[in-house]
Design an enzyme around this catalytic site. Structure first.
Site, PDB file in Angstrom:
ATOM      1  N   TYR A 155       0.837  -1.217   0.000  1.00  0.00           N
ATOM      2  CA  TYR A 155       0.000   0.000   0.000  1.00  0.00           C
ATOM      3  C   TYR A 155       0.875   1.273   0.000  1.00  0.00           C
ATOM      4  O   TYR A 155       0.616   2.209  -0.756  1.00  0.00           O
ATOM      5  CB  TYR A 155      -0.901  -0.059   1.229  1.00  0.00           C
ATOM      6  CG  TYR A 155      -1.904   1.054   1.376  1.00  0.00           C
ATOM      7  CD1 TYR A 155      -3.117   1.020   0.700  1.00  0.00           C
ATOM      8  CD2 TYR A 155      -1.656   2.129   2.216  1.00  0.00           C
ATOM      9  CE1 TYR A 155      -4.052   2.038   0.869  1.00  0.00           C
ATOM     10  CE2 TYR A 155      -2.586   3.144   2.387  1.00  0.00           C
ATOM     11  CZ  TYR A 155      -3.785   3.091   1.709  1.00  0.00           C
ATOM     12  OH  TYR A 155      -4.702   4.102   1.878  1.00  0.00           O
ATOM     13  N   LYS A 159       1.036   4.141  -2.883  1.00  0.00           N
ATOM     14  CA  LYS A 159       0.715   5.549  -2.599  1.00  0.00           C
ATOM     15  C   LYS A 159       1.914   6.468  -2.881  1.00  0.00           C
ATOM     16  O   LYS A 159       1.732   7.603  -3.324  1.00  0.00           O
ATOM     17  CB  LYS A 159       0.223   5.700  -1.158  1.00  0.00           C
ATOM     18  CG  LYS A 159      -1.118   5.003  -0.887  1.00  0.00           C
ATOM     19  CD  LYS A 159      -2.238   5.533  -1.778  1.00  0.00           C
ATOM     20  CE  LYS A 159      -3.593   4.969  -1.404  1.00  0.00           C
ATOM     21  NZ  LYS A 159      -4.682   5.471  -2.261  1.00  0.00           N
TER      22      LYS A 159
HETATM   23  P1  NAP Z   1     -13.316   2.261   1.581  1.00  0.00           P
HETATM   24  O1  NAP Z   1     -14.291   2.810   2.571  1.00  0.00           O
HETATM   25  O2  NAP Z   1     -12.818   0.879   1.736  1.00  0.00           O
HETATM   26  O3  NAP Z   1     -13.968   2.446   0.111  1.00  0.00           O
HETATM   27  C1  NAP Z   1     -13.236   2.025  -1.017  1.00  0.00           C
HETATM   28  C2  NAP Z   1     -13.960   2.423  -2.270  1.00  0.00           C
HETATM   29  O4  NAP Z   1     -13.148   2.018  -3.392  1.00  0.00           O
HETATM   30  C3  NAP Z   1     -15.318   1.755  -2.436  1.00  0.00           C
HETATM   31  O5  NAP Z   1     -16.197   2.671  -3.014  1.00  0.00           O
HETATM   32  C4  NAP Z   1     -15.019   0.597  -3.387  1.00  0.00           C
HETATM   33  O6  NAP Z   1     -16.139   0.236  -4.199  1.00  0.00           O
HETATM   34  C5  NAP Z   1     -13.965   1.247  -4.274  1.00  0.00           C
HETATM   35  N1  NAP Z   1     -13.136   0.283  -4.997  1.00  0.00           N
HETATM   36  C6  NAP Z   1     -12.324  -0.683  -4.497  1.00  0.00           C
HETATM   37  N2  NAP Z   1     -11.732  -1.367  -5.503  1.00  0.00           N
HETATM   38  C7  NAP Z   1     -12.184  -0.820  -6.661  1.00  0.00           C
HETATM   39  C8  NAP Z   1     -11.958  -1.079  -8.037  1.00  0.00           C
HETATM   40  N3  NAP Z   1     -11.120  -2.051  -8.437  1.00  0.00           N
HETATM   41  N4  NAP Z   1     -12.612  -0.325  -8.961  1.00  0.00           N
HETATM   42  C9  NAP Z   1     -13.457   0.660  -8.579  1.00  0.00           C
HETATM   43  N5  NAP Z   1     -13.705   0.963  -7.292  1.00  0.00           N
HETATM   44  C10 NAP Z   1     -13.087   0.218  -6.349  1.00  0.00           C
HETATM   45  O7  NAP Z   1     -12.001   3.177   1.510  1.00  0.00           O
HETATM   46  P2  NAP Z   1     -11.734   4.682   2.004  1.00  0.00           P
HETATM   47  O8  NAP Z   1     -11.181   4.627   3.363  1.00  0.00           O
HETATM   48  O9  NAP Z   1     -12.902   5.552   1.705  1.00  0.00           O
HETATM   49  O10 NAP Z   1     -10.523   5.060   1.041  1.00  0.00           O
HETATM   50  C11 NAP Z   1     -10.672   5.833  -0.136  1.00  0.00           C
HETATM   51  C12 NAP Z   1      -9.295   6.235  -0.626  1.00  0.00           C
HETATM   52  O11 NAP Z   1      -8.605   6.975   0.394  1.00  0.00           O
HETATM   53  C13 NAP Z   1      -8.388   5.044  -0.948  1.00  0.00           C
HETATM   54  O12 NAP Z   1      -7.583   5.334  -2.066  1.00  0.00           O
HETATM   55  C14 NAP Z   1      -7.531   4.925   0.293  1.00  0.00           C
HETATM   56  O13 NAP Z   1      -6.313   4.300   0.025  1.00  0.00           O
HETATM   57  C15 NAP Z   1      -7.360   6.381   0.669  1.00  0.00           C
HETATM   58  N6  NAP Z   1      -6.988   6.608   2.067  1.00  0.00           N
HETATM   59  C16 NAP Z   1      -7.830   6.257   3.072  1.00  0.00           C
HETATM   60  C17 NAP Z   1      -7.444   6.504   4.380  1.00  0.00           C
HETATM   61  C18 NAP Z   1      -8.315   6.167   5.566  1.00  0.00           C
HETATM   62  O14 NAP Z   1      -7.857   6.376   6.713  1.00  0.00           O
HETATM   63  N7  NAP Z   1      -9.518   5.684   5.384  1.00  0.00           N
HETATM   64  C19 NAP Z   1      -6.191   7.087   4.649  1.00  0.00           C
HETATM   65  C20 NAP Z   1      -5.383   7.414   3.593  1.00  0.00           C
HETATM   66  C21 NAP Z   1      -5.788   7.189   2.302  1.00  0.00           C
HETATM   67  P3  NAP Z   1     -17.203  -0.910  -3.721  1.00  0.00           P
HETATM   68  O15 NAP Z   1     -17.981  -0.313  -2.569  1.00  0.00           O
HETATM   69  O16 NAP Z   1     -18.040  -1.115  -4.936  1.00  0.00           O
HETATM   70  O17 NAP Z   1     -16.388  -2.074  -3.294  1.00  0.00           O
END
Ligand code: NAP
Length: 247
Positions: A155, A159
């Site tokens: 990951y 990133k």
């Molecule tokens: P999340 O709640 O797990 O949601 C992930 C989203 O990505 C869902 O809408 C999922 O769709 C979609 N997805 C996964 N694989 C996909 C694919 N192959 N094609 C299209 N859509 C796909 O994650 P989140 O925490 O909101 O994270 C969103 C972004 O922020 C990510 O890039 C993550 O790395 C980044 N981020 C998050 C955090 C954190 O603390 N949460 C911190 C740093 C960065 P489905 O619902 O259809 O599965």
């Protein structure tokens, strides 16, 4: 055919941070393409909420790690709307484990969904934006792409790659009127972080100067700023939105 209303594509917008970004861009007058991979019902709920708030949106299935699927997505967007003004690369997954236990498929899946996807979508979106000499691309990175993190070799590498890609794309596309920036969230409350054991979560919260986890809305507001003309002189940057976790 080209619609008059600007169009924004948010990948992975069915849940979490992507959902918050889609809702915010809907409020700001974009037709929002709410992309999802598996959760159609949740994506349709986001579309309904945008419509209830007076906006326009459409849910679109696409696995953004797959070249052909991404090409089809953009082909359909071009036919239906004739334009794309904003691309937010948000879709992401984790497959956390220590380096010595990491399987090749855990590496491949994370790199394909979190990094290759951005190459595929940026290439397609930039080709459409160049014709209008205007567009904004936001890539959702992570602070661990800057600091590294135990258990996240795949990951953090993806990133860090997103950050490098953001800067190169910003340099290549600036002369074409396209701005490219990254937002690096810290520790945000979503399904992705709900999996983390409570004890570890509490330790992480203690390491955040502002003393709380972030919400999807905290990221959405930063994205909305970078997308807006208020940020018209900002490109190639990585904006950390992390409560001061990484300084
Ligand atoms: P999340 O709640 O797990 O949601 C992930 C989203 O990505 C869902 O809408 C999922 O769709 C979609 N997805 C996964 N694989 C996909 C694919 N192959 N094609 C299209 N859509 C796909 O994650 P989140 O925490 O909101 O994270 C969103 C972004 O922020 C990510 O890039 C993550 O790395 C980044 N981020 C998050 C955090 C954190 O603390 N949460 C911190 C740093 C960065 P489905 O619902 O259809 O599965």
């Amino acid at each position: 055919m080209e619609v008059e209303t600007p169009v924004a594509l948010v990948t992975g917008a069915s849940r979490g941070i992507g959902r918050a970004i889609a809702l915010e861009l809907g409020r700001r007058g974009y037709i929002v393409i709410v992309n999802y991979a598996g959760n159609q019902i949740l994506a349709e709920e986001v579309v309904t909420q945008i419509a209830n708030e007076g906006g326009q949106a459409e849910a679109v299935h696409c696995d953004v790690s797959q070249k052909e699927a991404v090409e089809n997505l953009f082909k359909n967007l071009k036919e239906k709307y004739g334009r794309i003004d904003v691309l937010v690369n948000n879709a992401g997954i984790t497959r956390d484990t220590l380096l010595l236990r990491m399987k090749e498929n855990q590496w491949d899946e994370v790199l394909a969904t979190n990094l290759k996807s951005n190459y595929l979508t940026i290439k397609e979106a930039a080709a459409m934006m160049i014709r209008k000499k205007k567009g904004v691309i936001i890539n959702i990175a992570s602070v661990v792409g800057i600091t590294g993190n135990i258990g996240q070799l795949n990951y953090s590498a993806a990133k860090a790659g997103v950050i490098g890609m953001t800067k190169t794309a910003a340099k290549e596309l600036a002369g074409r009127g396209i701005r490219v920036n990254a937002v690096a969230p810290g520790f945000i409350k979503t399904d992705m972080t709900d999996k983390i054991p409570e004890g570890i979560k509490e330790d992480m919260i203690h390491s955040i100067p502002l003393g709380r986890m972030g919400q999807g809305e905290d990221i959405a507001k930063a994205v909305a700023f970078l997308v807006s003309d208020d940020a018209s002189y900002i490109t190639g940057q990585v904006l950390k939105v992390d409560g001061g976790m990484v300084m």
